[in-house]
Design a protein around this motif. Structure first.
Motif, PDB file in Angstrom:
ATOM      1  N   LEU A 149       1.027  -1.328  -0.020  1.00  0.00           N
ATOM      2  CA  LEU A 149       0.206  -0.210  -0.005  1.00  0.00           C
ATOM      3  C   LEU A 149       1.099   0.936  -0.006  1.00  0.00           C
ATOM      4  CD1 LEU A 149      -2.496  -1.740   2.205  1.00  0.00           C
ATOM      5  CD2 LEU A 149      -3.102  -0.676   0.005  1.00  0.00           C
ATOM      6  N   LEU A 150       2.009   1.013   0.419  1.00  0.00           N
ATOM      7  CA  LEU A 150       2.700   2.375   0.610  1.00  0.00           C
ATOM      8  C   LEU A 150       3.232   2.907  -0.467  1.00  0.00           C
ATOM      9  CD1 LEU A 150       4.696   1.855   3.944  1.00  0.00           C
ATOM     10  CD2 LEU A 150       3.521   3.865   3.663  1.00  0.00           C
ATOM     11  N   GLU A 151       3.524   1.641  -1.203  1.00  0.00           N
ATOM     12  CA  GLU A 151       4.512   1.596  -2.534  1.00  0.00           C
ATOM     13  C   GLU A 151       3.445   1.762  -3.666  1.00  0.00           C
ATOM     14  OE1 GLU A 151       7.950  -2.052  -2.616  1.00  0.00           O
ATOM     15  OE2 GLU A 151       5.682  -2.752  -2.870  1.00  0.00           O
ATOM     16  N   ALA A 152       2.594   1.713  -3.290  1.00  0.00           N
ATOM     17  CA  ALA A 152       1.199   2.748  -4.147  1.00  0.00           C
ATOM     18  C   ALA A 152       1.254   3.891  -3.726  1.00  0.00           C
ATOM     19  CB  ALA A 152      -0.173   1.917  -3.991  1.00  0.00           C
ATOM     20  N   GLY A 153       1.492   5.012  -3.045  1.00  0.00           N
ATOM     21  CA  GLY A 153       1.281   5.749  -2.324  1.00  0.00           C
ATOM     22  C   GLY A 153       0.493   6.286  -1.335  1.00  0.00           C
ATOM     23  N   HIS A 154      -0.010   5.579  -0.185  1.00  0.00           N
ATOM     24  CA  HIS A 154      -0.681   6.263   0.173  1.00  0.00           C
ATOM     25  C   HIS A 154      -0.090   5.939   1.524  1.00  0.00           C
ATOM     26  CE1 HIS A 154      -4.556   4.261  -1.723  1.00  0.00           C
ATOM     27  NE2 HIS A 154      -3.923   2.244  -2.181  1.00  0.00           N
ATOM     28  N   ARG A 155      -1.117   6.540   2.388  1.00  0.00           N
ATOM     29  CA  ARG A 155      -0.480   6.545   3.804  1.00  0.00           C
ATOM     30  C   ARG A 155      -0.620   5.975   4.888  1.00  0.00           C
ATOM     31  NH1 ARG A 155      -2.494  11.024   8.032  1.00  0.00           N
ATOM     32  NH2 ARG A 155      -1.404  10.262  10.240  1.00  0.00           N
ATOM     33  N   VAL A 156       0.359   5.605   5.395  1.00  0.00           N
ATOM     34  CA  VAL A 156      -0.271   3.572   5.601  1.00  0.00           C
ATOM     35  C   VAL A 156       0.214   4.305   7.136  1.00  0.00           C
ATOM     36  CG1 VAL A 156       0.533   1.094   5.649  1.00  0.00           C
ATOM     37  CG2 VAL A 156      -0.483   2.285   3.529  1.00  0.00           C
ATOM     38  N   ASP A 157      -0.515   2.746   8.371  1.00  0.00           N
ATOM     39  CA  ASP A 157      -0.337   3.236   9.309  1.00  0.00           C
ATOM     40  C   ASP A 157      -1.355   1.866  10.230  1.00  0.00           C
ATOM     41  OD1 ASP A 157       0.933   6.366  10.383  1.00  0.00           O
ATOM     42  OD2 ASP A 157      -1.387   6.860   9.721  1.00  0.00           O
ATOM     43  N   VAL A 158       0.535   1.488  10.543  1.00  0.00           N
ATOM     44  CA  VAL A 158      -0.224   0.002  10.701  1.00  0.00           C
ATOM     45  C   VAL A 158      -0.464   0.072  12.606  1.00  0.00           C
ATOM     46  CG1 VAL A 158       0.914  -2.491  10.914  1.00  0.00           C
ATOM     47  CG2 VAL A 158       1.174  -1.735   9.271  1.00  0.00           C
ATOM     48  N   VAL A 159      -1.373  -1.063  12.697  1.00  0.00           N
ATOM     49  CA  VAL A 159      -1.665  -0.934  14.313  1.00  0.00           C
ATOM     50  C   VAL A 159      -1.969  -2.395  14.820  1.00  0.00           C
ATOM     51  CG1 VAL A 159      -2.463   1.215  14.977  1.00  0.00           C
ATOM     52  CG2 VAL A 159      -4.513  -0.455  14.239  1.00  0.00           C
ATOM     53  N   ALA A 160      -1.091  -2.653  16.453  1.00  0.00           N
ATOM     54  CA  ALA A 160      -1.848  -3.840  16.529  1.00  0.00           C
ATOM     55  C   ALA A 160      -1.368  -4.283  17.963  1.00  0.00           C
ATOM     56  CB  ALA A 160      -0.533  -4.621  16.050  1.00  0.00           C
ATOM     57  N   ARG A 161      -1.731  -5.356  18.779  1.00  0.00           N
ATOM     58  CA  ARG A 161      -1.242  -5.521  19.695  1.00  0.00           C
ATOM     59  C   ARG A 161      -0.642  -6.216  19.589  1.00  0.00           C
ATOM     60  NH1 ARG A 161      -4.633 -10.857  22.478  1.00  0.00           N
ATOM     61  NH2 ARG A 161      -2.462 -11.726  20.938  1.00  0.00           N
ATOM     62  N   ASP A 162       0.029  -6.856  19.507  1.00  0.00           N
ATOM     63  CA  ASP A 162       0.990  -7.718  18.933  1.00  0.00           C
ATOM     64  C   ASP A 162       2.182  -6.855  17.927  1.00  0.00           C
ATOM     65  OD1 ASP A 162       0.355  -9.875  21.350  1.00  0.00           O
ATOM     66  OD2 ASP A 162      -0.257 -10.830  19.490  1.00  0.00           O
ATOM     67  N   LEU A 163       3.139  -6.881  18.674  1.00  0.00           N
ATOM     68  CA  LEU A 163       4.592  -6.328  16.869  1.00  0.00           C
ATOM     69  C   LEU A 163       4.762  -7.419  16.796  1.00  0.00           C
ATOM     70  CD1 LEU A 163       5.426  -2.819  19.198  1.00  0.00           C
ATOM     71  CD2 LEU A 163       4.297  -3.216  17.654  1.00  0.00           C
ATOM     72  N   PRO A 164       5.964  -6.788  15.438  1.00  0.00           N
ATOM     73  CA  PRO A 164       5.948  -8.077  14.454  1.00  0.00           C
ATOM     74  C   PRO A 164       6.829  -9.334  15.041  1.00  0.00           C
ATOM     75  CG  PRO A 164       6.820  -5.633  13.341  1.00  0.00           C
ATOM     76  CD  PRO A 164       6.171  -5.251  15.159  1.00  0.00           C
ATOM     77  N   LEU A 165       7.853  -8.893  16.274  1.00  0.00           N
ATOM     78  CA  LEU A 165       8.193 -10.247  16.967  1.00  0.00           C
ATOM     79  C   LEU A 165       7.709 -10.805  18.073  1.00  0.00           C
ATOM     80  CD1 LEU A 165      12.352  -8.511  17.253  1.00  0.00           C
ATOM     81  CD2 LEU A 165      11.275 -10.417  15.153  1.00  0.00           C
ATOM     82  N   GLU A 166       6.872 -10.125  17.573  1.00  0.00           N
ATOM     83  CA  GLU A 166       5.703 -10.896  19.463  1.00  0.00           C
ATOM     84  C   GLU A 166       4.095 -12.071  18.741  1.00  0.00           C
ATOM     85  OE1 GLU A 166       6.160  -7.030  21.473  1.00  0.00           O
ATOM     86  OE2 GLU A 166       4.653  -7.744  21.083  1.00  0.00           O
ATOM     87  N   THR A 167       4.281 -12.015  17.359  1.00  0.00           N
ATOM     88  CA  THR A 167       3.253 -12.856  16.753  1.00  0.00           C
ATOM     89  C   THR A 167       3.332 -13.659  16.148  1.00  0.00           C
ATOM     90  OG1 THR A 167       4.460 -11.963  14.390  1.00  0.00           O
ATOM     91  CG2 THR A 167       3.169 -10.013  15.571  1.00  0.00           C
TER      92      THR A 167
END
Length: 305
Positions: free
Chosen positions: A20-38
């Motif tokens: 989505l970022l590569e397509a030019g959108h503004r992107v915010d990722v929100v999550a309970r678990d950060l990547p290394l906790e998933t």
């Protein structure tokens, strides 16, 4: 281009954020678990369509992702390598249903003792902690954000929130956030062993037994306990996993144990990838999150528009 909020920071959520970022959108990722906790961080992880349907869509997504992971294997710092390996089955069997996604798949002329059939192919093997850090850095490089946020419901798109589209990649959390009771955990337990000179991966196609060598360790598994929510490793299960893995690859006998991990695969009767209003749902990837990630991310970017 609009503002998109991606819910979920596993491999699927981060891959969608990148596209989505590569397509030019503004992107915010929100999550309970950060990547290394998933759960993604627990994965072995090898390209292999597992516990994901429907077959036709999964095969197409898998083929797209295979091409992208092979490309990323040439990019320094991704943690992706392409390795040869074998899938073995105990009874004669037709080619796997995802055969068309793997051009170089070949039948074994002489399967090992105890097996009647099997095939070999080159598959990307992904060092997940390294790869998730690379994806995180890629999101940051493209101007996106990743924030820990424990949601009780999906964000509401609209003028009040300033969000144009929400992309739901919450994995097992979709049971709550998307009110989808068809999403169930399939618990998988793995054991990390010290490298003992193994370079080929091996999968026993009759059950969740696999040996996946990485640069500095070997991940062996596994289990597939549907409906089990515990993330605590079971010592008895670990012994059984090691015994099965050692029968599959005798060279593992006596290898030093480095650690135990448990992940909850987000299973569903079929992967949900569709747009409903201003929400794009992308979850239910079972044991194939890595395998489907880029194929699904491409489709998500197309649905967002």
């Amino acid at each position: 281009m609009g503002r998109v909020v991606v819910v979920g920071a596993g491999v699927v959520g981060l891959s969608c954020a990148v596209r989505l970022l590569e397509a030019g959108h503004r992107v915010d990722v929100v999550a309970r678990d950060l990547p290394l906790e998933t759960t993604s961080a627990v994965a072995a992880a090898i390209w292999y369509p597992y516990r994901a349907l429907p077959q036709e869509r999964v095969t197409a997504w898998s083929a797209t992702c295979l091409d992208e992971l092979v490309r990323l294997a040439d990019v320094p710092g991704t943690g992706v390598r392409v390795q040869e390996g074998d899938e073995l089955v105990r009874l004669p069997a037709p080619d796997p249903w995802w055969r068309s996604a793997v051009p170089d798949l070949t039948r074994l002329s002489s399967p090992p003792a105890g097996y009647a059939d099997g095939w070999s192919f080159a598959a990307p093997v992904v060092e997940m902690p390294v790869y998730l850090r690379w994806l995180l850095a890629r999101v940051d490089e493209l101007g996106g954000t990743v924030t820990r946020l424990n949601l009780s419901a999906l964000p509401e798109p609209g003028p009040a929130s300033g969000v144009d589209v929400v992309v739901s990649c919450a994995g097992i959390g979709s049971r709550l956030l998307a009110s989808d009771r068809t999403v169930v955990p399939v618990q998988g337990q793995v054991v990390r062993l010290a490298q003992v000179g193994i370079s080929r991966w091996v999968i026993d196609g009759e059950g969740p037994t696999y040996v996946v060598p990485r640069e500095h360790d070997v991940v062996v598994g596994g289990t597939a306990e549907e409906g089990e929510w515990s993330r605590t490793p079971d010592p008895l299960v670990a012994e059984q996993v090691l015994a099965r893995a050692t029968r599959l690859v005798p060279q593992l006998a006596g290898a030093r144990v480095l650690g135990h991990r448990v992940g909850l695969r987000p299973a569903r009767p079929s992967v949900r990838l569709e747009r409903v209003g201003d929400v794009v749902h992308c979850y239910g990837h079972g044991g194939a999150g890595v395998t489907l990630s880029w194929g699904c991310a491409d489709e998500v970017a197309s649905l967002v528009g």
